[in-house]
Design an enzyme around this catalytic site. Structure first.
Site, short mmCIF file in Angstrom:
data_model
loop_
_atom_site.label_atom_id
_atom_site.label_comp_id
_atom_site.label_asym_id
_atom_site.label_seq_id
_atom_site.Cartn_x
_atom_site.Cartn_y
_atom_site.Cartn_z
N HIS A 27 0.88 -1.16 -0.01
CA HIS A 27 0.02 0.00 -0.12
C HIS A 27 0.74 1.29 0.07
O HIS A 27 1.32 1.67 1.03
CB HIS A 27 -0.92 -0.10 1.25
N HIS A 29 1.65 5.07 -2.46
CA HIS A 29 1.08 5.84 -3.74
C HIS A 29 2.35 6.38 -4.40
O HIS A 29 3.36 6.62 -3.95
CB HIS A 29 0.39 6.93 -3.16
N THR A 73 -7.18 9.54 -3.92
CA THR A 73 -8.32 10.30 -4.34
C THR A 73 -7.76 11.71 -5.13
O THR A 73 -8.52 12.16 -5.93
CB THR A 73 -9.28 10.61 -3.36
N ARG A 120 -10.41 0.64 -6.49
CA ARG A 120 -10.50 1.02 -5.17
C ARG A 120 -12.01 1.79 -4.78
O ARG A 120 -12.08 2.65 -5.86
CB ARG A 120 -9.51 1.93 -4.69
N ARG A 126 -14.57 12.77 3.70
CA ARG A 126 -13.54 13.89 3.77
C ARG A 126 -12.93 13.69 2.45
O ARG A 126 -11.86 14.56 2.21
CB ARG A 126 -12.90 13.72 5.08
N TYR A 153 -11.97 1.42 1.38
CA TYR A 153 -11.53 2.36 2.39
C TYR A 153 -12.87 2.92 3.19
O TYR A 153 -13.64 3.49 2.50
CB TYR A 153 -10.60 3.39 1.85
N HIS A 177 -6.29 -0.66 6.00
CA HIS A 177 -6.22 0.03 7.20
C HIS A 177 -6.98 -0.65 8.32
O HIS A 177 -7.69 0.04 9.18
CB HIS A 177 -6.09 1.37 7.15
N ASP A 246 2.09 2.99 3.28
CA ASP A 246 1.33 4.24 2.91
C ASP A 246 2.09 5.48 2.45
O ASP A 246 1.66 6.56 2.63
CB ASP A 246 0.23 4.59 4.13
N ASN A 251 -2.11 13.60 3.37
CA ASN A 251 -3.13 14.08 4.06
C ASN A 251 -2.87 13.95 5.66
O ASN A 251 -3.83 14.28 6.40
CB ASN A 251 -4.54 13.40 3.73
#
Ligand code: 0GY
Length: 290
Positions: A27, A29, A73, A120, A126, A153, A177, A246, A251
């Site tokens: 996981h 990005h 996102t 995904r 949020r 998620y 997670h 991750d 964020n």
């Protein structure tokens, strides 16, 4: 355009724990670079650039061999940065994409050829605007024949409302997670027990035992309160758990973790060499490279 969250750790420590040969960071990005791969106009946060070169350098530094790069996102349904990273990975990365309902079969085939093996669905308000369930079901039905899975998620308090949707999906379902438990609640309390029951009753549900830096109340560097939750899943479902850094920790606004420290948590959540091998090698290889 300035990022509105902290930038990733500039010099992660070298972990004391040595991952087994063939270990997969399942996981992580890539973001941008924005000048080449612009962020989505509808995004809820603006990341800093986090390039494929930086990701692959981190992979090597931490002692991993492969990556699973997950579409975040902030890039919306534009998977170009992801596909570019896969293309430059020498076969050492697979991807999880985000797609819209009108994605064509040709586009899905192109993503598959690039190394994408999942889509995904993000249920955090949020992070992503609401998408009707029938749209998501339709996407899942379209990708199932490719052998893809669905990554979901969500936050633990939303599981009751999502349970039927998840358990009717026609694919393997991989939960990000650990379903974001409130680790301030008892591990045997109703919230985490519900998640364990989901995995117990539905053998197609997998979990990433990732993101202590987001879940912990006790905080860095050891994130002690997250360890028992992750360890419970690893010991109970050793063939359906994945681990990831991750990176670059999008964020996060409170602190930025040292990725070397995160790797050093692995023996605490997977205490034997056999469990570590399943978590880091066998499971991700079965899901992404077989
Ligand atoms: C993560 C966590 C987060 C962000 C995203 O797609 C995303 O933007 O997943 C988060 O903010 O909790 O896994 O990257």
């Amino acid at each position: 355009m300035d990022p509105d969250w902290l930038c990733f750790h500039p010099a992660p420590s070298t972990p004391r724990f040595t991952p087994p040969p063939g270990a997969v960071d399942a996981h992580c990005h890539v973001f941008g670079p924005a000048a080449k791969f612009p962020f989505a106009p509808e995004r809820k946060y603006t990341p800093c650039d986090a390039s494929k070169e930086q990701l692959f350098a981190l992979r090597d530094h931490l002692g991993f061999e492969r990556n699973v790069i997950v579409q975040a996102t902030c890039h919306g349904n534009d998977n170009r940065a992801l596909v570019d990273a896969l293309a430059h990975s020498g076969g050492r990365a697979r991807g999880v994409a985000s797609v819209a309902r009108d994605v064509s079969d040709d586009q899905l085939r192109m993503l598959h050829a690039a190394g994408v093996r999942g889509v995904r669905f993000n249920f955090l308000r949020r992070l992503a605007d609401f998408t009707p369930r029938e749209v998501l079901s339709n996407i899942a039905e379209r990708v199932a024949p490719l052998g893809w899975h669905v990554v979901v998620y969500f936050e633990a308090q939303d599981l009751p409302g999502l349970w039927d949707f998840f358990t009717r999906l026609p694919t393997t379902v991989v939960v990000d997670h650990m379903g974001r438990p409130d680790v301030g609640q008892p591990i045997d309390g109703p919230q985490f027990e519900r998640f364990v029951r989901l995995m117990q009753e539905h053998p197609n549900v997998w979990s990433k035992v990732s993101c202590p830096e987001r879940l912990s109340v006790s905080g860095p560097p050891t994130y002690d309160d997250v360890v028992p939750f992750a360890r419970r899943l690893v010991e109970r479902f050793p063939d359906r758990v994945l681990w990831g850094t991750d990176w670059p920790h999008p964020n996060l606004k409170s602190h930025m973790p040292d990725d070397g420290t995160l790797v050093d948590m692995i023996p605490r959540i997977a205490p034997s060499a056999a469990l570590q091998r399943q978590l880091l090698v066998d499971n991700p290889m079965r899901l992404y490279w077989s």
